[in-house]
Write a protein that holds these residues in place. Structure first.
Motif, PDB file in Angstrom:
ATOM      1  N   GLU A 273       0.627  -1.446  -0.060  1.00  0.00           N
ATOM      2  CA  GLU A 273       0.068   0.268  -0.378  1.00  0.00           C
ATOM      3  C   GLU A 273       1.024   0.962  -0.445  1.00  0.00           C
ATOM      4  OE1 GLU A 273      -0.872   0.695   4.914  1.00  0.00           O
ATOM      5  OE2 GLU A 273      -2.150  -0.605   3.388  1.00  0.00           O
ATOM      6  N   ALA A 274      -0.161   1.751  -0.800  1.00  0.00           N
ATOM      7  CA  ALA A 274       1.256   3.163  -1.015  1.00  0.00           C
ATOM      8  C   ALA A 274       0.063   4.842  -0.560  1.00  0.00           C
ATOM      9  CB  ALA A 274       1.905   3.470  -1.836  1.00  0.00           C
ATOM     10  N   GLN A 275       0.861   6.004  -0.808  1.00  0.00           N
ATOM     11  CA  GLN A 275      -0.075   7.010  -0.859  1.00  0.00           C
ATOM     12  C   GLN A 275      -1.102   7.664  -1.687  1.00  0.00           C
ATOM     13  OE1 GLN A 275       2.138  10.062   1.724  1.00  0.00           O
ATOM     14  NE2 GLN A 275       1.570   9.064   3.581  1.00  0.00           N
ATOM     15  N   ARG A 315      -8.840   1.390  -2.150  1.00  0.00           N
ATOM     16  CA  ARG A 315      -7.990   2.750  -1.647  1.00  0.00           C
ATOM     17  C   ARG A 315      -8.992   2.293  -0.325  1.00  0.00           C
ATOM     18  NH1 ARG A 315     -10.465   8.081  -1.178  1.00  0.00           N
ATOM     19  NH2 ARG A 315     -11.713   7.499  -1.989  1.00  0.00           N
ATOM     20  N   ARG A 319      -4.943   4.818   1.308  1.00  0.00           N
ATOM     21  CA  ARG A 319      -3.942   4.331   1.149  1.00  0.00           C
ATOM     22  C   ARG A 319      -4.190   3.709  -0.559  1.00  0.00           C
ATOM     23  NH1 ARG A 319       0.506   5.625   4.079  1.00  0.00           N
ATOM     24  NH2 ARG A 319       1.868   3.765   3.147  1.00  0.00           N
ATOM     25  N   TYR A 320      -3.945   3.353  -1.183  1.00  0.00           N
ATOM     26  CA  TYR A 320      -3.429   2.576  -2.555  1.00  0.00           C
ATOM     27  C   TYR A 320      -3.759   1.427  -2.121  1.00  0.00           C
ATOM     28  CZ  TYR A 320      -5.509   7.151  -4.470  1.00  0.00           C
ATOM     29  OH  TYR A 320      -6.285   8.013  -4.919  1.00  0.00           O
ATOM     30  N   ARG A 321      -3.834   0.244  -2.510  1.00  0.00           N
ATOM     31  CA  ARG A 321      -2.849  -1.003  -1.835  1.00  0.00           C
ATOM     32  C   ARG A 321      -3.619  -1.914  -3.154  1.00  0.00           C
ATOM     33  NH1 ARG A 321      -7.694  -3.491   0.072  1.00  0.00           N
ATOM     34  NH2 ARG A 321      -6.308  -4.551   1.407  1.00  0.00           N
ATOM     35  N   VAL A 354       6.666   2.804   0.430  1.00  0.00           N
ATOM     36  CA  VAL A 354       5.346   1.802   0.569  1.00  0.00           C
ATOM     37  C   VAL A 354       5.829   0.999   1.897  1.00  0.00           C
ATOM     38  CG1 VAL A 354       5.311   1.067  -2.195  1.00  0.00           C
ATOM     39  CG2 VAL A 354       6.000  -0.929  -1.096  1.00  0.00           C
TER      40      VAL A 354
END
Length: 366
Positions: A273-275, A315, A319-321, A354
């Protein structure tokens, strides 16, 4: 009406109202329909003589705000999920990230004021049952009603007095409780487990139905279980009610054997996951390339790399997964790959932007 081998209660499949049907009166609410169809409650009676000692209803569906003009639904600003309306606190809450906000007075899209709740949550079921049976206490058991210290014990004291009452709750009611005087259990709108990206969803649904069914008829009094569904002829529900859980389990195992799914294979899930959008997938692309190279170097076979793909809820909490699934025929070969692969993942430049984790034998794929 079927005497099911899975429990001592009689199971009834009840067709739900058609999807998109116009709102109905309180007496036609799914809760009321369930009770009336079971032959337990006589409509319009102030003191229904056939009211069971306990009527237990399990529901956990989302109650949302919707605009009848344009169809707007309350969306969480941080997740790819709808928010739930908690009427008692007049709040919209996201059950995934905890975001809370006040319900808007006007539709954010069209500006109309005709916003109404949709769905069948525990609060709404409690409200309808109070209208239908004003002379009987309705006890709602969910996360909100049991948040205060001693609240659960107080409700159980009321339940164990042996007086007629109606219980409404989520899965909290289904597991680990002994209510010997419960004679009727209704599962409202039980279709959620029939359609899911997770191959274990039908198994979980069947287990939950068995657990809920086990709350009815636990003592000398016979019990009934009503399963409300839009798909009363669905093979899973028909088999479960006709033949019991063991027949369902044999069929599920046969399907998993044909598809090569656990327990006939072994899984490991790399989550990231990341912003920012795309960062998690980029890291997993690098990880997948490393895994392919490692498989070649170790000369391992029988392992598939599936993905990377966005997570079913891409999301969550801002955060995007994304995820990469590893599927192997043999556990030993899969572990050999991971032993060599994980140290390499820690050195990837993309790993600095991430959060990632490797889940061996994941319980779910979300």
């Amino acid at each position: 009406m079927i005497r099911s081998p899975l429990c001592m209660a009689t199971l009834i499949l009840l067709a739900a109202p058609a999807l998109g049907a116009p709102p109905r009166g309180a007496a036609e609410h799914p809760v009321a329909v369930a009770a009336l169809t079971a032959g337990q409650v006589a409509p319009g009676q102030a003191s229904p003589p056939q009211l069971p000692r306990r009527l237990q209803l399990r529901t956990e569906l989302t109650l949302m705000r919707v605009s009848s003009n344009c169809g707007w639904l309350s969306q969480c600003p941080r997740c790819d999920a709808r928010m739930t309306l908690h009427q008692r606190h007049n709040e919209l809450r996201c059950h995934h990230c905890g975001h809370v906000e006040r319900p808007p007075r006007n539709c954010p899209d069209c500006g109309k004021v005709d916003l109404r709740p949709v769905g069948t949550g525990t609060e709404r079921a409690e409200e309808r049952l109070g209208v239908l049976f004003p002379d009987y206490p309705v006890l709602r058991i969910d996360r909100d009603s049991t948040a205060r210290k001693g609240a659960m014990e107080k409700m159980f004291t009321t339940i164990n007095r042996g007086e007629p009452c109606l219980l409404v709750g989520t899965q909290m009611l289904a597991k680990g409780h002994h209510f010997p005087r419960v004679t009727l259990v209704a599962i409202l709108d039980a279709d959620g487990g029939l359609f899911s990206a997770d191959f274990r969803a039908s198994e979980r649904m069947a287990q939950l139905i068995v657990q809920v069914a086990g709350r009815a008829g636990r003592a000398e009094e016979p019990g009934k279980v009503i399963i409300q569904t839009h798909l009363a002829d669905h093979p899973l529900l028909v088999q479960l009610t006709d033949q019991g859980y063991f027949a369902f389990a044999e069929q599920a195992l046969s399907e998993r054997r044909a598809a090569g799914l656990p327990p006939f294979s072994h899984l490991a899930l790399l989550r990231a996951e990341a912003q920012k959008p795309g960062q998690a997938e980029a890291f997993l692309d690098e990880a997948c390339t490393l895994a392919e190279q490692t498989l070649g170097q170790l000369q391992l076979s029988g392992i598939e790399l599936l993905g990377p793909v966005p997570a079913p809820m891409e999301r969550r909490a801002g955060r995007y997964r994304a995820q990469l699934l590893l599927q192997g025929n043999a556990r030993a070969a899969l572990h050999r790959l991971m032993d060599a692969w994980v140290p390499l993942l820690e050195q990837l430049p993309g790993g600095r932007t991430v959060r990632w984790n490797l889940d061996v034998d994941p319980i779910d794929l979300f």
